[in-house]
Design an enzyme around this catalytic site. Structure first.
Site, PDB file in Angstrom:
ATOM      1  N   TYR A 199       0.818  -1.207   0.000  1.00 24.20           N
ATOM      2  CA  TYR A 199       0.000   0.000   0.000  1.00 24.20           C
ATOM      3  C   TYR A 199       0.858   1.266   0.000  1.00 24.20           C
ATOM      4  CZ  TYR A 199      -3.430  -3.400   1.749  1.00 24.20           C
ATOM      5  OH  TYR A 199      -4.243  -4.496   1.915  1.00 24.20           O
ATOM      6  N   LYS A 240      -1.443  -8.304  -2.346  1.00 26.44           N
ATOM      7  CA  LYS A 240      -2.790  -7.823  -2.027  1.00 26.44           C
ATOM      8  C   LYS A 240      -2.763  -6.311  -2.196  1.00 26.44           C
ATOM      9  CE  LYS A 240      -6.290  -8.326   1.665  1.00 26.44           C
ATOM     10  NZ  LYS A 240      -6.199  -7.225   2.637  1.00 26.44           N
TER      11      LYS A 240
END
EC number: 4.1.2.13
Lengths: 300, 300, 300, 300, 300
Positions: D173, D204
């Site tokens: 992220y 992810k």
């Protein structure tokens, strides 16, 4: 006298630990520590200048004193011991493991003084060189951004020293922008308690002042009691009159409950012969149960 | 009672882990932790002053209590255990691995308290000294710049403890400039969940307050459920009236679902005999299924 | 001449240490250090520009000088020694272990220059390559946020060098926002004392200036005495007139008590033949007891 | 199906790596990851409150789901696996190695989440406990002051996992004051490329949004192509309507090229039976090639 | 051609070092480095967007080029090599050990890019996988708060590479708030000298610009001479016209004294066939002594 042997001194090191403690304290469990780490801590301020004899400017001055006077231990940096040790091998040494200069104000950058070498280095050095190294020392500043690092180093150094039968003396000073009065008795008692929690054999502390800025043996009692089985050494500080110094020392021990002192400038800022006498006088009160009067005679 | 054995306790350590847990909790899976780490955490504030008996100023006071009273474990720093352990070898110890002073405000420098020694050091020490060390403790502050270091240390310490069959208690406190209310129940439940995610055996937490600033067992339930198989210990806090203290303790356990308590000042800030009685009363409720009434009788 | 052997040189390394010291100082205990670490410290400023011969822009220029002139040691980075060593294997080397660039002002970020490689790497390299490596060097900045790291590295490097029979030279400079005058004699004496406390064989220092900004041998005496058994090397600085340079060098040694010099630009910023002559002249005064007059003859 | 075996999986670990990958993806090379690390990441926010069933407040709820539903792997912290693993030993686990709380805003202190334990710890634990641990996970924040530490940890963890035949999933992220839009498709594709450069098996990622703030499979294609042989898992996010969730999941895979999903709240914020059905439906689409219609039947 | 063998390549690794250097440079001592580390350095900016063929968005595009074109080495991250290496085992690889993203502006946080893995990891990987790994690469930023860490890592990586017979290429860029002009020739020469002091085999540098912002071979000469025996590789930069690119490359080598180039975008931002031709043309000038005219024929 029965000595308190920390439980982290292993069975096969108890006798050497006892020997170190007994010899360093003359069997009295009180330590006269000749403090000689100021060449870093205060740079050359303590060794050269007005009212300081020129001979003090040479590091050898301290070794001459330590070699000829009665002392408990001579605390100084590894490098100095390394350079003078072969010629001064009768001195009981305590290796001061960390030091910092006085260039940075305590309220500008939080103080951090890191161990220069490990206890293991000292142990190997003692074995290889045959020098009489009785222990190690470490300065711990409480109250700043590096407190966690220093507490961890201090705890580890005390434990490693004990595992090798060595003594450990901690210099513990709350410092920096969050500390308003370094001579506050309750704060000093807190520092004493930290030394106890770290398991130190001795803690060198600031002297507590009363509201008039004078040493108070009553305030000192809070600290020496809080220190428990860890002995409190009072800081020697700047050079003052001999008699005044010895009287205060006596009071620290017999009224305040301190178990010794750490003195540098009041010894080495004198010509060699005078310095030796002063050291002997301090030693007499600390480790030979002398009165002030008896000690003063040694200065004559 | 069936105990939950963490999967990271290896097969050859399961029996010692079980023994430690069973003995520390009197077979009830509830832990009475006598907290004695304040000499660093609060400096000398908890040991000397108005309404505190003078004897509390000596570290030995706590050892006397821990030695003569019924307790689950006595949690204190390694160095104190080291200095008093040979004379107080009947105490079940929990080595508090980290501590910091209260000199720096939490909103000035993000709190960081680092482990002083490793679990391996403790294991070797226990073996060498023969002392009864049942576990280790570590304080974890959530919410600051050092959270990552402390989480990593906490996880490692829990795992190392388990690998050696030791218990691990985590003190978990969200702290600092980003934490508005340390007694917020939902936040405390979050801390409880962190303790569970770290695999701790017990977490010591602040007590949740309702809007009136009073303890609420309903709010506590959120935390004790969120903690899962990790037991919640409620913080003892500042000294209060005995009856009030015991009633709240009973409610914490029986309504709030806590599995014990961590109490320091409410015990050691009393003369020795009273302190022992108070410890016994707390122990009775925590680990002997006593009612408040039964516990109060022990204070008589 | 009797040499001072540090106590941390182990028995089986004393002869190699003596050999290194004797050869590096021509048996006079004074060191002519040819400083060649500026490619990092000053980037390309010292090697290319007005009044600098083009050949100085190639690193090989310094190796040619060091190979053909009389020098004590040639101090430069490991990587350069690695790239030129096979072709210049008659040079006595001193591996400068750390370096930093001059891009960041000292008062913007506190200076920190970290050792690039360990003493152990150097020892293995010397053995494997067969090169004549007499010692290691390290620059230490006092007075900033990284002082603790650098003191620790310096102490460790001196000790590791001695354990392997190598010399250690420390460059010690108080620097940064808390240092007002880098040429203050008392401050420089402080730096000298730090070098002594670290156990260095030699310390390279700034030259003390009097109030008129001129070199003062009297001020230098404070530093050379404070350094004790550690020899003081005066910094060569920016290129100046040959005669002026040699006269000052002579005065540093014979009036100020210095035990050598560290010179770079005043040598390598000349065409090869002139550079060799200048190095020989400096060497003559430093390590061959020559007068200025005798040394000047070598320049002819 | 032929699986891509990274070249850093050693020959003697290829079969176990293949087995882990095949079982975790049901032989379809697509991973349904049941995300259960929120007890730290979001404290108790995801487990207690309005519209969340009370049973979700206990960590055991997730273990019950993971044990009874079809899943690829259950990703949670080591400590929870340790406390529940003996009773839930049929679950395929992925140990989430790092986690941080949400107490500090991302734009106040740059995010840093450090690995709690090493891959080596996990490998030993798997062997000792017999639990079915298929891989490890690590969250990497790009764009802040600690990016270098996290990249290094991520690279090392991927490599150590492969050396032991384990899978590695990275949560990547971009975060903090220099990141304006976390749902920007081009930025997410950049994160995907970082995952590929790190050699992760799966990354992810956030879901890319178009200008209207809606998921766009076209934008997702940039990321899944940039990820190369590293599979993209779409983040599940806050709980939404089942049908909407499953339709988007189908589109992510079949139009966007994702190779799975990481879902937590959309599963565990339901009562046990419903949670199991939802997990099964997600699994059907991800790892059993089911249509949305077929998956919806499983919810009935 | 006689190659310069660094003195830190041990005797038993000299032949493999020579082989690596000779093969990587086609025996001409000039290196054509195909730079493929931008997926982290520039995120997806170089791989997806206007004027970039879609196929460049897949990491495999670069492997196809590197596999089918003539190149010296293909420099990319370990993870990509790991994921594609089994299928592209004919490529001469250089493992780029560190990388950072472009999310944080250089003047906001001083740049720090840390090695992801060690040289030892790469050596083991090469042996285990059988891949043709000729060396390692590392980017070093000069001029910020982390310069000391990066210099230390760079020095260690060069030395470790040599000890294992591997080449080491350093990307050296002065960066950040204290650097005004990254294309200043004197500054670039300084960076070249740092590379030499670190012992690198090659340094990849920015291209120096004259006052009009154009490449100047005269300015480049300062750098290539300052680099000594370390070869200078000129950065390829953003994609430009083929002819212009090849002419400048020729001038860099034959007028500026560079020993190769590091080119990424000017190669991979083309469809496969064109990319291969461009790589071959660059290789011809760099490593086959081709003229621009000859090289341009290869593009036909």
């Amino acid at each position: 006298m029965k000595f308190n042997i920390p439980a982290d001194v292993p069975a096969n090191k108890v006798s050497i630990y006892k020997k170190n403690l007994k010899e360093a304290t003359n069997g009295k469990n009180r330590l006269m520590l000749f403090a000689g780490d100021q060449k870093v801590e205060h740079l050359n301020n303590d060794f050269y200048g007005k009212d300081i004899p020129l001979e003090d400017n040479s590091p050898e001055h301290m070794f001459q004193i330590a070699s000829q006077a009665k002392i408990g231990v001579f605390a100084t940096q590894f490098g100095l011991i390394s350079r003078y040790g072969r010629d001064y091998n009768n001195i009981p040494y305590l290796v001061k493991l960390n030091s910092k200069t006085n260039l940075v104000p305590y309220d500008e950058i939080d103080p951090y003084s890191k161990a220069w070498l490990s206890v293991g280095d000292v142990v190997k050095f003692a074995k290889e060189s045959g020098l009489d190294i009785k222990g190690v020392g470490y300065t711990l500043y409480l109250g700043g951004a590096y407190e966690h690092e220093m507490l961890t180093q201090a705890a580890s150094i005390v434990h490693e020293a004990h595992k090798n039968g060595l003594l450990c003396v901690l210099w513990i000073y709350p410092k920096g922008r969050f500390v308003k009065d370094e001579h506050d008795g309750h704060l000093i008692a807190g520092a004493a308690g930290v030394g106890a929690a770290l398991g130190a054999d001795f803690v060198k502390l600031k002297v507590p002042f009363n509201k008039k800025g004078k040493f108070s043996s009553k305030l000192l009692r809070e600290a020496t009691m809080a220190a428990g089985r860890t002995g409190v050494l009072c800081e020697g500080g700047a050079k003052i009159d001999e008699k005044e110094f010895l009287e205060e020392l006596y009071e620290q021990i017999h009224k305040g409950g301190s178990r010794g002192n750490g003195t540098g400038r009041n010894i080495h800022q004198r010509p060699l012969k005078e310095a030796i006498k002063m050291a002997n006088a301090i030693y007499a009160i600390t480790a030979e149960d002398a009165t002030v009067k008896e000690a003063l005679k040694l200065l004559a």
